[in-house]
Scaffold this active site. Structure first.
Site, PDB file in Angstrom:
ATOM      1  N   HIS A  91      20.071   7.477  70.076  1.00 50.56           N
ATOM      2  CA  HIS A  91      20.652   7.451  68.587  1.00 50.56           C
ATOM      3  C   HIS A  91      19.777   6.536  67.697  1.00 50.56           C
ATOM      4  O   HIS A  91      19.690   6.770  66.577  1.00 50.56           O
ATOM      5  CB  HIS A  91      22.168   7.164  68.579  1.00 50.56           C
ATOM      6  CG  HIS A  91      23.042   8.028  69.535  1.00 50.56           C
ATOM      7  ND1 HIS A  91      23.641   7.784  70.558  1.00 50.56           N
ATOM      8  CD2 HIS A  91      23.265   9.295  69.193  1.00 50.56           C
ATOM      9  CE1 HIS A  91      24.321   8.720  70.961  1.00 50.56           C
ATOM     10  NE2 HIS A  91      24.217   9.832  70.195  1.00 50.56           N
TER      11      HIS A  91
ATOM     12  N   GLN B  95      33.796  21.617  68.169  1.00 51.53           N
ATOM     13  CA  GLN B  95      32.384  22.017  68.930  1.00 51.53           C
ATOM     14  C   GLN B  95      32.656  21.847  70.432  1.00 51.53           C
ATOM     15  O   GLN B  95      31.802  21.978  71.091  1.00 51.53           O
ATOM     16  CB  GLN B  95      31.379  21.094  68.668  1.00 51.53           C
ATOM     17  CG  GLN B  95      31.238  19.693  69.068  1.00 51.53           C
ATOM     18  CD  GLN B  95      30.286  18.900  68.201  1.00 51.53           C
ATOM     19  OE1 GLN B  95      30.225  18.755  67.197  1.00 51.53           O
ATOM     20  NE2 GLN B  95      29.058  18.682  69.130  1.00 51.53           N
TER      21      GLN B  95
ATOM     22  N   GLY C  17      18.001  15.037  66.939  1.00 49.78           N
ATOM     23  CA  GLY C  17      17.145  14.640  68.197  1.00 49.78           C
ATOM     24  C   GLY C  17      16.639  16.275  68.754  1.00 49.78           C
ATOM     25  O   GLY C  17      17.449  17.062  68.763  1.00 49.78           O
TER      26      GLY C  17
ATOM     27  N   ASP D  92      18.516  18.110  71.703  1.00 53.59           N
ATOM     28  CA  ASP D  92      19.374  19.320  71.267  1.00 53.59           C
ATOM     29  C   ASP D  92      18.578  20.199  70.592  1.00 53.59           C
ATOM     30  O   ASP D  92      18.864  20.517  69.192  1.00 53.59           O
ATOM     31  CB  ASP D  92      20.582  18.857  70.729  1.00 53.59           C
ATOM     32  CG  ASP D  92      21.613  17.988  71.349  1.00 53.59           C
ATOM     33  OD1 ASP D  92      22.310  18.350  72.047  1.00 53.59           O
ATOM     34  OD2 ASP D  92      21.356  16.790  71.257  1.00 53.59           O
TER      35      ASP D  92
ATOM     36  N   GLN E 287      20.184  23.092  68.555  1.00 56.65           N
ATOM     37  CA  GLN E 287      21.088  22.591  67.638  1.00 56.65           C
ATOM     38  C   GLN E 287      20.126  22.495  66.294  1.00 56.65           C
ATOM     39  O   GLN E 287      20.560  22.765  65.125  1.00 56.65           O
ATOM     40  CB  GLN E 287      21.595  21.364  68.000  1.00 56.65           C
ATOM     41  CG  GLN E 287      22.470  20.574  66.904  1.00 56.65           C
ATOM     42  CD  GLN E 287      23.126  19.401  67.361  1.00 56.65           C
ATOM     43  OE1 GLN E 287      24.368  19.576  67.904  1.00 56.65           O
ATOM     44  NE2 GLN E 287      22.518  18.299  67.168  1.00 56.65           N
TER      45      GLN E 287
HETATM   46  P1  AMP Z   1      25.244  13.128  70.076  1.00 55.81           P
HETATM   47  O1  AMP Z   1      26.035  12.001  69.708  1.00 55.81           O
HETATM   48  O2  AMP Z   1      25.200  13.315  71.463  1.00 55.81           O
HETATM   49  O3  AMP Z   1      25.994  14.468  69.387  1.00 55.81           O
HETATM   50  O4  AMP Z   1      23.921  13.005  69.271  1.00 55.81           O
HETATM   51  C1  AMP Z   1      23.657  12.543  68.216  1.00 55.81           C
HETATM   52  C2  AMP Z   1      22.294  13.005  67.735  1.00 55.81           C
HETATM   53  O5  AMP Z   1      21.387  12.322  68.536  1.00 55.81           O
HETATM   54  C3  AMP Z   1      21.689  14.387  67.857  1.00 55.81           C
HETATM   55  O6  AMP Z   1      20.918  14.897  66.814  1.00 55.81           O
HETATM   56  C4  AMP Z   1      21.021  14.259  69.100  1.00 55.81           C
HETATM   57  O7  AMP Z   1      20.285  15.405  69.410  1.00 55.81           O
HETATM   58  C5  AMP Z   1      20.454  12.926  69.101  1.00 55.81           C
HETATM   59  N1  AMP Z   1      20.028  12.492  70.658  1.00 55.81           N
HETATM   60  C6  AMP Z   1      20.930  12.361  71.489  1.00 55.81           C
HETATM   61  N2  AMP Z   1      20.148  11.976  72.610  1.00 55.81           N
HETATM   62  C7  AMP Z   1      19.115  11.789  72.223  1.00 55.81           C
HETATM   63  C8  AMP Z   1      17.773  11.261  73.122  1.00 55.81           C
HETATM   64  N3  AMP Z   1      17.927  11.292  74.056  1.00 55.81           N
HETATM   65  N4  AMP Z   1      16.690  11.298  72.224  1.00 55.81           N
HETATM   66  C9  AMP Z   1      16.529  11.684  70.977  1.00 55.81           C
HETATM   67  N5  AMP Z   1      17.804  12.123  70.439  1.00 55.81           N
HETATM   68  C10 AMP Z   1      18.865  12.014  70.954  1.00 55.81           C
END
Ligand code: AMP
Length: 279
Positions: A35, A59, A145, A148, A151
């Protein structure tokens, strides 16, 4: 750093800063280095950074981990502050979704595959909440990120189809030192599972090795991936695929940019990872 719960407070903030560029980072909280990489890039490319923390109920499937999803708001706010976030938006679920809400945003086609195939309704929940957040925050750019991968493709499709006036920026996957993709859900893993979870990264690396070595037959690569994951007793494959990186369509032979993607249960925890390989 301002922390707000109400939609009108976000609108007030953006109205006051109308002339400034805004980078927006939507998250479900329990923040980690992944994040923070999004926040860092948003800060480099915009005058202001808005972060949302919202564990979005729509979701999650009925048998998924919505209730158990890790939450630690105090720590999140500390990390957001140290990352240079200007505004944190933490809406309540009943404020985001009125009891009589009747609108969903659905992207077709792309969402039938991979995670969409095993998580019915997931991307509709994602697209609906992301649309709402885009309308609330009105960002210049929004950061997602590559972890995903599907996504990002789905949201880019939605942004183009619905003429959202913003740019989607993709940030590479941030990993632990041993290669495990960082995820809030890694918290669920016990020590044995944490070690077993490396099978995702290691099998992706093995697939890349094969491709770099000249293998172009997708079936051969998928079989090797399968074998590599199946030797791990704590791992159970949800899906595993080598597909066209542009549209997630199935292919027989690798001729251009491919996505190697997998979702694997390690014990009860479903983890995803992917790698893009260009030939
Ligand atoms: P989440 O809180 O898991 O829904 O993730 C929020 C955002 O952070 C999304 O766009 C994810 O793809 C991104 N994200 C989560 N983990 C990672 C990671 N290890 N590297 C890069 N982006 C990430």
């Amino acid at each position: 750093m301002k922390v707000v719960k109400e939609v009108f407070e976000v609108r007030e903030f953006t109205r006051q800063n109308r002339k400034k560029t805004v980078g927006f980072v939507p998250t479900m909280g329990y923040l980690h280095q992944g994040h923070l990489a999004l926040v860092e890039q948003a800060r480099e490319e915009n005058e202001l950074v808005v972060l949302s923390i919202f564990v979005n109920p729509t979701q999650f499937g009925p048998n998924e981990d919505y209730e158990d999803y890790p939450r630690d708001l105090e720590r999140d706010l500390e990390l957001a502050r140290s990352g240079g976030v200007d505004l944190v938006f933490i809406p309540e679920a009943d404020k985001m979704y009125a009891a009589n809400a009747a609108t969903k945003v659905e992207v077709t086609g792309l969402t039938d595959k991979l995670c969409g195939a095993s998580r019915a309704g997931h991307f509709s929940g994602v697209c609906t909440v992301v649309s709402k957040l885009f309308n609330i925050v009105s960002p210049t750019r929004a950061y997602f990120g590559q972890k995903d991968y599907q996504q990002v493709l789905v949201i880019k499709r939605m942004v183009e189809d619905l003429n959202f006036d913003l740019e989607i920026v993709t940030v590479p996957i941030i990993r632990e030192e041993d290669g495990l993709a960082i995820s809030s859900r890694n918290k669920y893993l016990n020590q044995a599972e944490r070690e077993a979870a490396l099978v995702l990264f290691n099998s992706l690396q093995r697939a890349k090795e094969l491709i770099d070595g000249g293998e172009r037959d997708v079936k051969v690569i998928e079989e090797e991936l399968n074998k590599k994951v199946e030797v791990e007793p704590l791992a159970e494959i949800d899906y595993l695929a080598v597909v066209d990186a542009n549209n997630l369509e199935k292919i027989d032979q690798i001729t251009s940019r491919v996505l190697i993607a997998l979702a694997v249960y390690i014990g009860e925890t479903r983890l995803i990872d992917n790698l893009v390989v260009e030939v």
